[in-house]
Structures are given as C-alpha cells and as structure tokens.
Design a protein around this motif. Sequence first.
Motif, PDB file in Angstrom:
ATOM      1  N   MET A  12      12.408  -4.755   3.338  1.00 38.47           N
ATOM      2  CA  MET A  12      11.781  -3.716   4.139  1.00 38.47           C
ATOM      3  C   MET A  12      10.844  -2.903   3.249  1.00 38.47           C
ATOM      4  O   MET A  12      11.258  -2.438   2.209  1.00 38.47           O
ATOM      5  N   PRO A  13       9.594  -2.765   3.626  1.00 39.92           N
ATOM      6  CA  PRO A  13       8.667  -2.028   2.762  1.00 39.92           C
ATOM      7  C   PRO A  13       8.868  -0.513   2.843  1.00 39.92           C
ATOM      8  O   PRO A  13       9.207   0.030   3.891  1.00 39.92           O
ATOM      9  N   ASN A  14       8.659   0.132   1.713  1.00 44.74           N
ATOM     10  CA  ASN A  14       8.636   1.589   1.679  1.00 44.74           C
ATOM     11  C   ASN A  14       7.183   2.043   1.744  1.00 44.74           C
ATOM     12  O   ASN A  14       6.327   1.474   1.079  1.00 44.74           O
ATOM     13  N   VAL A  15       6.950   3.053   2.530  1.00 41.61           N
ATOM     14  CA  VAL A  15       5.633   3.673   2.557  1.00 41.61           C
ATOM     15  C   VAL A  15       5.824   5.117   2.095  1.00 41.61           C
ATOM     16  O   VAL A  15       6.589   5.876   2.700  1.00 41.61           O
ATOM     17  N   THR A  16       5.184   5.468   0.986  1.00 45.09           N
ATOM     18  CA  THR A  16       5.286   6.824   0.447  1.00 45.09           C
ATOM     19  C   THR A  16       3.983   7.562   0.734  1.00 45.09           C
ATOM     20  O   THR A  16       2.899   7.049   0.456  1.00 45.09           O
ATOM     21  N   PHE A  17       4.111   8.728   1.306  1.00 43.03           N
ATOM     22  CA  PHE A  17       2.936   9.538   1.630  1.00 43.03           C
ATOM     23  C   PHE A  17       2.806  10.664   0.605  1.00 43.03           C
ATOM     24  O   PHE A  17       3.802  11.329   0.273  1.00 43.03           O
ATOM     25  N   GLU A  18       1.570  10.873   0.138  1.00 41.30           N
ATOM     26  CA  GLU A  18       1.275  11.942  -0.825  1.00 41.30           C
ATOM     27  C   GLU A  18       0.072  12.720  -0.318  1.00 41.30           C
ATOM     28  O   GLU A  18      -0.973  12.131  -0.015  1.00 41.30           O
ATOM     29  N   VAL A  23       9.242   6.592   3.473  1.00 45.87           N
ATOM     30  CA  VAL A  23       9.900   6.127   4.696  1.00 45.87           C
ATOM     31  C   VAL A  23       9.948   4.600   4.669  1.00 45.87           C
ATOM     32  O   VAL A  23       9.168   3.948   3.981  1.00 45.87           O
ATOM     33  N   TYR A  24      10.860   4.058   5.448  1.00 44.10           N
ATOM     34  CA  TYR A  24      10.971   2.615   5.558  1.00 44.10           C
ATOM     35  C   TYR A  24      10.176   2.163   6.770  1.00 44.10           C
ATOM     36  O   TYR A  24      10.258   2.764   7.827  1.00 44.10           O
ATOM     37  N   LEU A  31      -0.982   4.599  10.298  1.00 43.52           N
ATOM     38  CA  LEU A  31      -1.064   5.788  11.151  1.00 43.52           C
ATOM     39  C   LEU A  31       0.152   5.899  12.071  1.00 43.52           C
ATOM     40  O   LEU A  31       0.724   6.983  12.224  1.00 43.52           O
ATOM     41  N   SER A  32       0.598   4.807  12.656  1.00 36.53           N
ATOM     42  CA  SER A  32       1.753   4.887  13.553  1.00 36.53           C
ATOM     43  C   SER A  32       3.031   5.182  12.770  1.00 36.53           C
ATOM     44  O   SER A  32       3.904   5.915  13.260  1.00 36.53           O
ATOM     45  N   VAL A  33       3.155   4.633  11.557  1.00 34.66           N
ATOM     46  CA  VAL A  33       4.309   4.959  10.713  1.00 34.66           C
ATOM     47  C   VAL A  33       4.272   6.448  10.358  1.00 34.66           C
ATOM     48  O   VAL A  33       5.286   7.138  10.401  1.00 34.66           O
ATOM     49  N   PRO A  46      -8.409  -3.473  -0.926  1.00 39.62           N
ATOM     50  CA  PRO A  46      -9.359  -2.474  -1.400  1.00 39.62           C
ATOM     51  C   PRO A  46      -8.665  -1.120  -1.526  1.00 39.62           C
ATOM     52  O   PRO A  46      -7.592  -0.903  -0.973  1.00 39.62           O
ATOM     53  N   ARG A  47      -9.281  -0.228  -2.280  1.00 38.11           N
ATOM     54  CA  ARG A  47      -8.652   1.072  -2.580  1.00 38.11           C
ATOM     55  C   ARG A  47      -8.560   1.968  -1.347  1.00 38.11           C
ATOM     56  O   ARG A  47      -7.570   2.671  -1.146  1.00 38.11           O
ATOM     57  N   PHE A  48      -9.591   1.996  -0.560  1.00 36.98           N
ATOM     58  CA  PHE A  48      -9.596   2.888   0.600  1.00 36.98           C
ATOM     59  C   PHE A  48      -9.442   2.078   1.884  1.00 36.98           C
ATOM     60  O   PHE A  48      -9.971   0.970   2.004  1.00 36.98           O
ATOM     61  N   ARG A  49      -8.732   2.658   2.823  1.00 36.82           N
ATOM     62  CA  ARG A  49      -8.506   2.003   4.107  1.00 36.82           C
ATOM     63  C   ARG A  49      -8.560   3.041   5.225  1.00 36.82           C
ATOM     64  O   ARG A  49      -8.595   4.243   4.975  1.00 36.82           O
ATOM     65  N   LEU A  50      -8.522   2.547   6.445  1.00 37.02           N
ATOM     66  CA  LEU A  50      -8.375   3.425   7.600  1.00 37.02           C
ATOM     67  C   LEU A  50      -6.938   3.287   8.093  1.00 37.02           C
ATOM     68  O   LEU A  50      -6.467   2.183   8.367  1.00 37.02           O
ATOM     69  N   ALA A  51      -6.235   4.416   8.191  1.00 36.34           N
ATOM     70  CA  ALA A  51      -4.815   4.380   8.543  1.00 36.34           C
ATOM     71  C   ALA A  51      -4.574   3.777   9.919  1.00 36.34           C
ATOM     72  O   ALA A  51      -3.529   3.178  10.170  1.00 36.34           O
ATOM     73  N   CYS A  52      -5.553   3.899  10.805  1.00 36.88           N
ATOM     74  CA  CYS A  52      -5.361   3.370  12.160  1.00 36.88           C
ATOM     75  C   CYS A  52      -5.590   1.863  12.230  1.00 36.88           C
ATOM     76  O   CYS A  52      -5.307   1.238  13.252  1.00 36.88           O
ATOM     77  N   GLN A  53      -6.093   1.281  11.140  1.00 37.07           N
ATOM     78  CA  GLN A  53      -6.372  -0.157  11.118  1.00 37.07           C
ATOM     79  C   GLN A  53      -5.473  -0.918  10.146  1.00 37.07           C
ATOM     80  O   GLN A  53      -5.310  -2.128  10.261  1.00 37.07           O
ATOM     81  N   TYR A  54      -4.899  -0.245   9.204  1.00 38.10           N
ATOM     82  CA  TYR A  54      -4.112  -0.888   8.157  1.00 38.10           C
ATOM     83  C   TYR A  54      -2.717  -1.193   8.674  1.00 38.10           C
ATOM     84  O   TYR A  54      -1.943  -0.291   8.958  1.00 38.10           O
ATOM     85  N   VAL A  55      -2.403  -2.466   8.785  1.00 33.10           N
ATOM     86  CA  VAL A  55      -1.075  -2.883   9.245  1.00 33.10           C
ATOM     87  C   VAL A  55      -0.164  -3.030   8.028  1.00 33.10           C
ATOM     88  O   VAL A  55      -0.521  -3.695   7.051  1.00 33.10           O
ATOM     89  N   VAL A  56       0.998  -2.405   8.102  1.00 28.11           N
ATOM     90  CA  VAL A  56       1.952  -2.413   6.982  1.00 28.11           C
ATOM     91  C   VAL A  56       2.446  -3.834   6.746  1.00 28.11           C
ATOM     92  O   VAL A  56       2.835  -4.529   7.674  1.00 28.11           O
ATOM     93  N   ARG A  57       2.415  -4.240   5.488  1.00 22.36           N
ATOM     94  CA  ARG A  57       2.930  -5.549   5.113  1.00 22.36           C
ATOM     95  C   ARG A  57       4.176  -5.393   4.245  1.00 22.36           C
ATOM     96  O   ARG A  57       4.618  -4.279   4.000  1.00 22.36           O
ATOM     97  N   ASP A  58       4.732  -6.512   3.812  1.00 19.29           N
ATOM     98  CA  ASP A  58       5.996  -6.461   3.089  1.00 19.29           C
ATOM     99  C   ASP A  58       5.772  -6.119   1.625  1.00 19.29           C
ATOM    100  O   ASP A  58       5.962  -6.943   0.732  1.00 19.29           O
ATOM    101  N   GLN A  59       5.362  -4.900   1.383  1.00 18.93           N
ATOM    102  CA  GLN A  59       5.144  -4.397   0.032  1.00 18.93           C
ATOM    103  C   GLN A  59       5.281  -2.878   0.073  1.00 18.93           C
ATOM    104  O   GLN A  59       5.082  -2.256   1.117  1.00 18.93           O
ATOM    105  N   ASP A  60       5.673  -2.313  -1.050  1.00 19.56           N
ATOM    106  CA  ASP A  60       5.780  -0.856  -1.136  1.00 19.56           C
ATOM    107  C   ASP A  60       4.420  -0.277  -1.490  1.00 19.56           C
ATOM    108  O   ASP A  60       3.775  -0.751  -2.423  1.00 19.56           O
ATOM    109  N   ILE A  61       4.029   0.716  -0.744  1.00 20.34           N
ATOM    110  CA  ILE A  61       2.708   1.309  -0.974  1.00 20.34           C
ATOM    111  C   ILE A  61       2.799   2.837  -1.044  1.00 20.34           C
ATOM    112  O   ILE A  61       3.696   3.447  -0.473  1.00 20.34           O
TER     113      ILE A  61
END
Length: 121
Positions: A1-7, A17-18, A28-30, A95-110
């Motif tokens: 399960m990937p972790n998504v850390t917000f800063e 969060v998981y 964005l939905s996460v 790439p370094r920058f993304r759009l949160a509404c388009q970036y689909v979470v994959r199986d990696q911690d970000i």
Amino acid sequence: MPNVTFESPLLHKNLTVYAIAGDTSTVLSVAEANKVPIPHDCRDGECGSCLIEVVTLTGKTMGSLLTEKEKAQLKSLGKITPEEIRRAEVEDVAPRFRLACQYVVRDQDILVKFTGEPGGA
Ligand code: FES
C-alpha cells in the motif's frame, strides 16, 4: 500500500496517509479524503491551480501517465521540459511537477509538496 505524505506551509506538520494501490485515486482525491487543502478549481487538468511537486520516497521512480491536458497545462506554466515529457513517456520517469487532479497514485511512496497558493507549487 503506498504512502502519500503531504508537505505544505498550510499544514502544522507533514501528514502521511495510506492510499489504495491499483485503484484510480488521484492525489487530489486522496488529499480531499484526508482534508488536505490542495488548491483546485476545474478538477480536469485545465486551470493549473492544483500544481504540486512530487518526490518519490521509495520504490522505483516511476511516472503516472501524463494526460494531454496535463502536459499542455504544465508546459504553459513552464513546469515541464520536452526532455521530462520524453522521459515520462518513454522511460516512465516521473517529472518533478504534476497536477494533483490528474496524477493517479501508484504503488510507491511519494512526498507531495504544495504552497497553498493556486498553481504555486
Ligand atoms: Fe484545475 Fe487540477 S484543478 S488543473
């Protein structure tokens, strides 16, 4: 399960969060599900207000498919180079920058960074 850390300066401290790998949740939905206030407007890759910076923490540094809208918007914001687009499409390198509404979470911690200003990552 990937972790998504917000800063963000908007958060008292980093929030991790998981996310469920393999579904189609966008960053964005996460964020919304966890009350993380990433600025957004159109939710469709057209306004650029949900710009984020993404750092891969664990696992292979891989991209999440860039949509045509996302590519166009990132280009117009000056946040992606032709080389980054090529590497994302050919080598699956994020790439370094993304759009949160388009970036689909994959199986990696970000790590997802955002300033809180629309389009200001
Ligand atoms: Fe408009 Fe993501 S909310 S581009």
